[in-house]
Design a protein around this motif. Structure first.
Motif, PDB file in Angstrom:
ATOM      1  N   PRO A 191      56.910  74.791 -33.717  1.00 13.28           N
ATOM      2  CA  PRO A 191      58.258  74.698 -33.145  1.00 13.28           C
ATOM      3  C   PRO A 191      58.451  75.550 -31.904  1.00 13.28           C
ATOM      4  O   PRO A 191      59.160  75.140 -30.967  1.00 13.28           O
ATOM      5  CB  PRO A 191      59.156  75.169 -34.306  1.00 13.28           C
ATOM      6  N   ARG A 201      57.414  73.556 -29.059  1.00 16.64           N
ATOM      7  CA  ARG A 201      57.894  72.170 -29.091  1.00 16.64           C
ATOM      8  C   ARG A 201      56.718  71.206 -29.285  1.00 16.64           C
ATOM      9  O   ARG A 201      56.597  70.191 -28.610  1.00 16.64           O
ATOM     10  CB  ARG A 201      58.667  71.810 -27.827  1.00 16.64           C
ATOM     11  N   THR A 232      54.697  68.820 -32.070  1.00 15.64           N
ATOM     12  CA  THR A 232      54.685  68.172 -33.377  1.00 15.64           C
ATOM     13  C   THR A 232      53.371  67.430 -33.547  1.00 15.64           C
ATOM     14  O   THR A 232      52.768  66.967 -32.577  1.00 15.64           O
ATOM     15  CB  THR A 232      55.848  67.174 -33.523  1.00 15.64           C
TER      16      THR A 232
END
Length: 253
Positions: free
Chosen positions: A160, A163, A165
């Motif tokens: 996180p 940013r 994933t």
């Protein structure tokens, strides 16, 4: 054992539809893609250590495979960044083989990437590099297929704070991929990446953002490319007859 040109199979031919669609896209896109500095997605951006070892030890083919069909994607020249190591000098035959491989990749991307991508060009003398145009902007595409026998993909995890994933995807035949979206250059400009393996090679397909916009290709759209049987044919060729050398471990954070 050294291989001669007669020992090598030709690069896999693409379906005629790829050539037709490529011509239609080039008719719509007349923007000249100039060389420039792009934020390039690499394994280091993820802190991955995908590649290890030194030279491949694989004999370089004496001549390129059979000529590419009629469609042709004009290469662009990259503007070297300060301190960048210039590309390795290759023999004429090996340069031609790399260029033909890039033409095959460009034609397949032309068919499989979304229609918002209007121009696809290989980068001259950089076998893993391509430029695409979308919305009047140029973006950098990387397709790295490096010998890395025994290497493993690292854990697929979200980060996180960066940013980033990651999702796992099944490619069939016991193969899996890791599908990433990640911030590059700025928190609001996202890159797309798929990492997998084929045979003895580690594979990375990515689209980097520009300075002002996120990659115009989503991670799922890249996964569609990776799942295509013709893409697998290209991986099979590059795994048996490498177009890149092994790399020293890549680490970062």
């Amino acid at each position: 054992m050294d291989r001669t040109a007669q020992d090598l199979p030709p690069l896999p031919d693409l379906a005629p539809s790829a050539m037709r669609l490529g011509r239609r896209r080039r008719a719509r896109a007349r923007l000249t893609v100039a060389g420039g500095v792009f934020g390039t997605v690499t394994a280091a951006a993820l802190g991955l250590s995908l590649f290890s070892g030194a030279d491949t030890g694989v004999a370089v083919p004496a001549a390129p495979p059979a000529a590419f069909p009629s469609a042709y994607h004009t290469p662009v020249a990259a503007q070297p960044t300060p301190g960048q190591t210039p590309p390795e000098k290759l023999s004429d035959a090996e340069s031609a083989r790399h260029a033909q491989f890039q033409q095959q990749v460009s034609a397949l991307l032309d068919e499989l990437l979304p229609t918002s991508v209007t121009d696809i060009r290989p980068v001259a003398d950089e076998v893993s590099a391509y430029r695409i145009t979308s919305g009047g902007q140029a973006f950098h595409v990387t397709l790295s297929i490096r010998p890395a026998e025994g290497a493993r993909l690292q854990d697929c995890r979200d980060i996180p704070s960066k940013r980033t994933t990651c999702e796992k995807a099944d490619l069939g035949g016991g193969r899996t991929a890791q599908v990433y979206a990640m911030a590059v250059n700025k928190p609001e400009t996202l890159a797309s990446m798929v990492v997998t393996r084929y045979g003895r090679s580690s594979v990375l397909l990515s689209v980097s953002p520009s300075d002002a916009a996120s990659a115009p290709v989503t991670p799922d759209q890249l996964l569609t490319v990776v799942r295509d049987a013709r893409f697998t044919d290209l991986l099979k060729y590059a795994d048996e007859y490498p177009v890149q050398k092994k790399s020293t471990p890549v680490r970062g954070g």
